[in-house]
Design a protein around this motif. Sequence first.
Motif, PDB file in Angstrom:
ATOM      1  N   LYS A   1     -12.002   6.675  -1.046  1.00 52.46           N
ATOM      2  CA  LYS A   1     -11.951   5.287  -0.583  1.00 52.46           C
ATOM      3  C   LYS A   1     -11.379   4.331  -1.630  1.00 52.46           C
ATOM      4  CE  LYS A   1     -15.264   5.861   3.033  1.00 52.46           C
ATOM      5  NZ  LYS A   1     -14.335   6.649   3.793  1.00 52.46           N
ATOM      6  N   GLU A   2     -11.680   4.561  -2.893  1.00 56.11           N
ATOM      7  CA  GLU A   2     -11.103   3.710  -3.940  1.00 56.11           C
ATOM      8  C   GLU A   2      -9.592   3.877  -3.985  1.00 56.11           C
ATOM      9  OE1 GLU A   2     -12.990   3.914  -7.771  1.00 56.11           O
ATOM     10  OE2 GLU A   2     -14.973   4.026  -6.862  1.00 56.11           O
ATOM     11  N   LEU A   3      -9.131   5.097  -3.858  1.00 55.82           N
ATOM     12  CA  LEU A   3      -7.696   5.356  -3.834  1.00 55.82           C
ATOM     13  C   LEU A   3      -7.056   4.725  -2.604  1.00 55.82           C
ATOM     14  CD1 LEU A   3      -5.202   6.694  -5.049  1.00 55.82           C
ATOM     15  CD2 LEU A   3      -5.869   8.814  -3.873  1.00 55.82           C
ATOM     16  N   GLU A   4      -7.730   4.790  -1.477  1.00 58.71           N
ATOM     17  CA  GLU A   4      -7.207   4.173  -0.254  1.00 58.71           C
ATOM     18  C   GLU A   4      -6.995   2.683  -0.449  1.00 58.71           C
ATOM     19  OE1 GLU A   4      -9.992   5.253   2.785  1.00 58.71           O
ATOM     20  OE2 GLU A   4      -9.310   7.333   2.801  1.00 58.71           O
TER      21      GLU A   4
ATOM     22  N   ALA B   1       3.732   6.722   4.775  1.00 59.68           N
ATOM     23  CA  ALA B   1       2.770   7.345   3.861  1.00 59.68           C
ATOM     24  C   ALA B   1       1.368   6.783   4.032  1.00 59.68           C
ATOM     25  CB  ALA B   1       3.231   7.181   2.414  1.00 59.68           C
ATOM     26  N   VAL B   2       1.248   5.479   4.303  1.00 58.14           N
ATOM     27  CA  VAL B   2      -0.084   4.868   4.424  1.00 58.14           C
ATOM     28  C   VAL B   2      -0.563   4.757   5.863  1.00 58.14           C
ATOM     29  CG1 VAL B   2       0.174   3.563   2.281  1.00 58.14           C
ATOM     30  CG2 VAL B   2       0.706   2.450   4.467  1.00 58.14           C
TER      31      VAL B   2
ATOM     32  N   GLN C   1      -4.099  11.417   3.626  1.00 59.12           N
ATOM     33  CA  GLN C   1      -3.189  11.244   2.501  1.00 59.12           C
ATOM     34  C   GLN C   1      -3.934  11.096   1.175  1.00 59.12           C
ATOM     35  OE1 GLN C   1      -0.571  12.407   4.128  1.00 59.12           O
ATOM     36  NE2 GLN C   1       0.741  10.988   3.075  1.00 59.12           N
ATOM     37  N   THR C   2      -5.101  10.473   1.212  1.00 56.71           N
ATOM     38  CA  THR C   2      -5.854  10.196  -0.016  1.00 56.71           C
ATOM     39  C   THR C   2      -7.051  11.133  -0.185  1.00 56.71           C
ATOM     40  OG1 THR C   2      -7.199   8.534   1.091  1.00 56.71           O
ATOM     41  CG2 THR C   2      -5.179   7.765  -0.014  1.00 56.71           C
TER      42      THR C   2
END
Length: 122
Positions: free
Chosen positions: A38-41, A80-81, A33-34
């Motif tokens: 990793k920062e977005l996660e 979504a996550v 999804q991201t």
Amino acid sequence: MTAVSIAFDMPDNGNNSHSSESRPIDFAHLAVQTMGDKELEAEVLHLFARQARAALQEMAGGANEEVVAAAHRLRSAANAVGAFAVAAAAFAVETDPDNAAARVGVAATVIEAENFILKLSR
């Protein structure tokens, strides 16, 4: 950078024998999804935790149509996550908003996911 790299380490829960399937968040799904950012996660997980808590509050005091709407939003965010246990529990509330056991179940899965996300941030 440490907070970002820790997102994929197993939380210190005293039992490191858990498989990825038993974690409240499916990291493989989240990575897709991201796009592996990793920062977005980390940002998305914290946003999800806040949204999930808000949805629980809406479900606690709302009329059935409000409960169904909050459960639907929670289910969508959870899918979504990769918080699939939360999504399943939210679906149970969405389909039967008067079911007290379903409401308790969604609260339990949200708390489990939220605690997991908080442990990742340590």
